[in-house]
Design a protein around this motif. Structure first.
Motif, short mmCIF file in Angstrom:
data_model
loop_
_atom_site.label_atom_id
_atom_site.label_comp_id
_atom_site.label_asym_id
_atom_site.label_seq_id
_atom_site.Cartn_x
_atom_site.Cartn_y
_atom_site.Cartn_z
N VAL A 1 -4.95 -1.25 2.37
CA VAL A 1 -4.63 -1.00 0.96
C VAL A 1 -3.25 -1.57 0.67
O VAL A 1 -2.25 -1.18 1.30
CB VAL A 1 -4.66 0.51 0.65
CG1 VAL A 1 -4.20 0.76 -0.78
CG2 VAL A 1 -6.06 1.07 0.88
N THR A 2 -3.20 -2.48 -0.27
CA THR A 2 -1.92 -3.09 -0.64
C THR A 2 -1.50 -2.76 -2.06
O THR A 2 -0.35 -2.99 -2.44
CB THR A 2 -1.99 -4.62 -0.48
OG1 THR A 2 -3.07 -5.11 -1.29
CG2 THR A 2 -2.24 -5.01 0.97
N SER A 3 -2.46 -2.25 -2.86
CA SER A 3 -2.11 -1.85 -4.21
C SER A 3 -3.00 -0.70 -4.64
O SER A 3 -4.14 -0.55 -4.18
CB SER A 3 -2.23 -3.01 -5.20
OG SER A 3 -3.59 -3.33 -5.43
N ILE A 4 -2.47 0.12 -5.52
CA ILE A 4 -3.20 1.26 -6.10
C ILE A 4 -3.00 1.22 -7.60
O ILE A 4 -1.86 1.21 -8.08
CB ILE A 4 -2.68 2.60 -5.55
CG1 ILE A 4 -2.90 2.68 -4.03
CG2 ILE A 4 -3.37 3.76 -6.25
CD1 ILE A 4 -2.27 3.91 -3.40
N LYS A 5 -4.09 1.20 -8.33
CA LYS A 5 -4.03 1.21 -9.80
C LYS A 5 -4.73 2.48 -10.28
O LYS A 5 -5.83 2.81 -9.86
CB LYS A 5 -4.73 -0.02 -10.37
CG LYS A 5 -4.67 -0.12 -11.89
CD LYS A 5 -5.30 -1.43 -12.36
CE LYS A 5 -5.21 -1.60 -13.85
NZ LYS A 5 -5.78 -2.92 -14.30
N LEU A 6 -4.06 3.17 -11.21
CA LEU A 6 -4.61 4.38 -11.82
C LEU A 6 -4.83 4.07 -13.29
O LEU A 6 -3.89 3.67 -14.00
CB LEU A 6 -3.65 5.54 -11.64
CG LEU A 6 -3.44 5.88 -10.16
CD1 LEU A 6 -1.97 6.00 -9.82
CD2 LEU A 6 -4.15 7.17 -9.80
N ASP B 1 -18.52 3.21 -11.51
CA ASP B 1 -17.69 3.66 -12.62
C ASP B 1 -16.59 2.67 -12.99
O ASP B 1 -15.84 2.92 -13.92
CB ASP B 1 -17.04 5.01 -12.26
CG ASP B 1 -18.06 6.14 -12.22
OD1 ASP B 1 -18.27 6.71 -11.13
OD2 ASP B 1 -18.64 6.42 -13.28
N GLY B 2 -16.47 1.59 -12.28
CA GLY B 2 -15.37 0.67 -12.52
C GLY B 2 -14.16 1.00 -11.68
O GLY B 2 -13.06 0.52 -11.94
N GLY B 3 -14.36 1.84 -10.70
CA GLY B 3 -13.31 2.28 -9.80
C GLY B 3 -13.74 3.59 -9.18
O GLY B 3 -14.76 4.17 -9.59
N LEU C 1 -8.38 0.49 -5.71
CA LEU C 1 -7.61 0.04 -4.55
C LEU C 1 -7.72 -1.47 -4.44
O LEU C 1 -8.83 -2.03 -4.50
CB LEU C 1 -8.13 0.71 -3.28
CG LEU C 1 -8.14 2.24 -3.29
CD1 LEU C 1 -8.63 2.80 -1.97
CD2 LEU C 1 -6.77 2.79 -3.61
N ASN C 2 -6.60 -2.11 -4.31
CA ASN C 2 -6.52 -3.58 -4.22
C ASN C 2 -7.23 -4.25 -5.39
O ASN C 2 -7.81 -5.33 -5.26
CB ASN C 2 -7.12 -4.08 -2.90
CG ASN C 2 -6.32 -3.66 -1.70
OD1 ASN C 2 -5.38 -2.88 -1.81
ND2 ASN C 2 -6.68 -4.17 -0.53
N GLY C 3 -7.19 -3.61 -6.54
CA GLY C 3 -7.79 -4.18 -7.73
C GLY C 3 -9.30 -4.09 -7.78
O GLY C 3 -9.93 -4.60 -8.71
N SER C 4 -9.90 -3.43 -6.81
CA SER C 4 -11.35 -3.35 -6.77
C SER C 4 -11.88 -2.39 -7.84
O SER C 4 -11.41 -1.25 -7.94
CB SER C 4 -11.83 -2.88 -5.40
OG SER C 4 -13.22 -2.64 -5.40
N THR C 5 -12.87 -2.84 -8.58
CA THR C 5 -13.51 -1.99 -9.59
C THR C 5 -14.78 -1.34 -9.04
O THR C 5 -15.55 -0.76 -9.78
CB THR C 5 -13.85 -2.81 -10.84
OG1 THR C 5 -14.72 -3.89 -10.46
CG2 THR C 5 -12.59 -3.37 -11.48
#
Lengths: 173, 168
Positions: free
Chosen positions: A146-151, A82-84, A54-58
């Motif tokens: 939350v402004t971004s979600i990365k999978l 875990d890096g996310g 979330l928001n680029g957080s690892t």
């Protein structure tokens, strides 16, 4: 009347595959978010593991897993580092062909100043003895909206063509 | 085109309280097929979040089967007649920030012919992940939903949102 349950964005992975999928610039006008995904990777295993950033957080502040494998019910956690956020397993290259995992993530109050909790339902199924049905609880201990979600696969594998990702916004008024 | 998924009501608690009640007795609120209730809450004490329909406190009318894992132990259980509520796992006792997510699906709530079934999910990364199926053995249409904590009280800022889903 404004739409309550609205598709914000979608991503269907093309022929080259993708190292990750990101939903960015998420509108801040909804109450909750829901991601629905169908996923497979080229990880040289029957399974892979999906991380949610979330928001680029690892940072993985906490992930708690509960799953059944057809023989028993299992649980593990808390997981960190875990890096996310550790979302759960999905189909890798050595699983039954043409089989993709289904996963749903629900993030309530994503614009609030509370920590962000995520409810995950997932299935990793194949025509073999190993398979999972998972119910996972994740937490990002961050008060930012939350402004971004990365999978992204934790194995740095490639998400395969025909994998799909849909981001929905749900508004309670 | 009529909307399929509509908000009915939301409560954002301005202060600590032990329960919230949704009145869905109006004709409009009886027009949906299913209901979804999403709670994002914490409690100041240990306990469970429970649901009661139409003020029915008859113990024998409620039962549930649940599956839960806390990171160490996976367990499953069943209850009947638990104080006149459908219980869905533990509330979160960490008040640093509101952390528990509860999602309840109540199918065919407005008919007068079937018992009412609830599918519930509970997610709290610091406590457990859980799922439950609950049954209210009453054929009456659901016209009110009481959401209660068996702990101390839901903390200020906890939210409870009810949505209606229309199949046609």
């Amino acid at each position: 009347m404004a739409t309550t349950y609205e598709l914000i964005a979608s991503n269907t992975v093309g022929s080259g595959g993708a190292s990750s999928v990101t939903f960015s610039s998420i509108p801040q006008t909804f109450t909750d978010l829901k991601v629905v995904a169908s996923i497979r990777s080229n990880n040289a295993s029957t399974l892979d593991v999906l991380l949610l950033q979330l928001n680029g957080s690892t940072v993985n502040d906490n992930s708690l897993l509960l799953w059944g494998n057809g023989s028993s019910a299992l649980t593990s956690g808390p997981r960190t580092g875990d890096g996310g956020l550790y979302a759960g397993q999905f189909n890798g290259a050595n699983s039954t062909a043409n089989t993709f995992s289904n996963t749903e993530f629900y993030i309530p109050n994503y614009t609030s100043s509370n920590y962000k909790s995520v409810s995950v339902d997932l299935v990793w199924e194949q025509n073999a003895s190993a398979a999972y049905d998972g119910l996972n609880a994740l937490m990002w201990a961050n008060t930012a909206a939350v402004t971004s979600i990365k999978l992204i696969p934790s194995t740095s594998s490639t998400i395969q063509q025909y994998s799909t990702f849909y981001l929905y916004g749900i508004k309670n008024s | 085109m009529a909307a399929t998924y509509e908000p009915i009501a939301t409560y954002t608690l301005p202060s600590s309280t032990t329960s919230v009640t949704f009145d869905i007795s109006s004709t409009a609120n009886q027009s949906y097929t299913d209901l979804v209730l999403v709670a994002n809450q914490s409690d100041t004490g240990n306990g469970y979040i429970g649901m009661q329909f139409n003020g029915d406190t008859t113990w024998s009318n409620y039962s549930g089967t649940w599956l839960a894992g806390d990171g160490s132990t996976a367990r499953s259980g069943r209850y009947t007649g638990s104080n006149g509520y459908l219980w869905n796992s533990m509330v979160n006792t960490n008040t640093t920030s509101i952390q528990t997510v509860n999602i309840f699906h109540i199918m065919n709530y407005s008919n007068n012919t079937t018992y009412k079934t609830v599918l519930a999910r509970n997610s709290n990364a610091g406590v457990w992940a859980a799922a439950e199926v609950g049954l209210w053995r009453n054929t009456a249409a659901i016209t009110s939903i009481l959401v209660q904590t068996s702990g101390t009280s839901f903390v200020s800022g906890s939210t409870f949102s009810l949505y209606g889903i229309k199949a046609a």
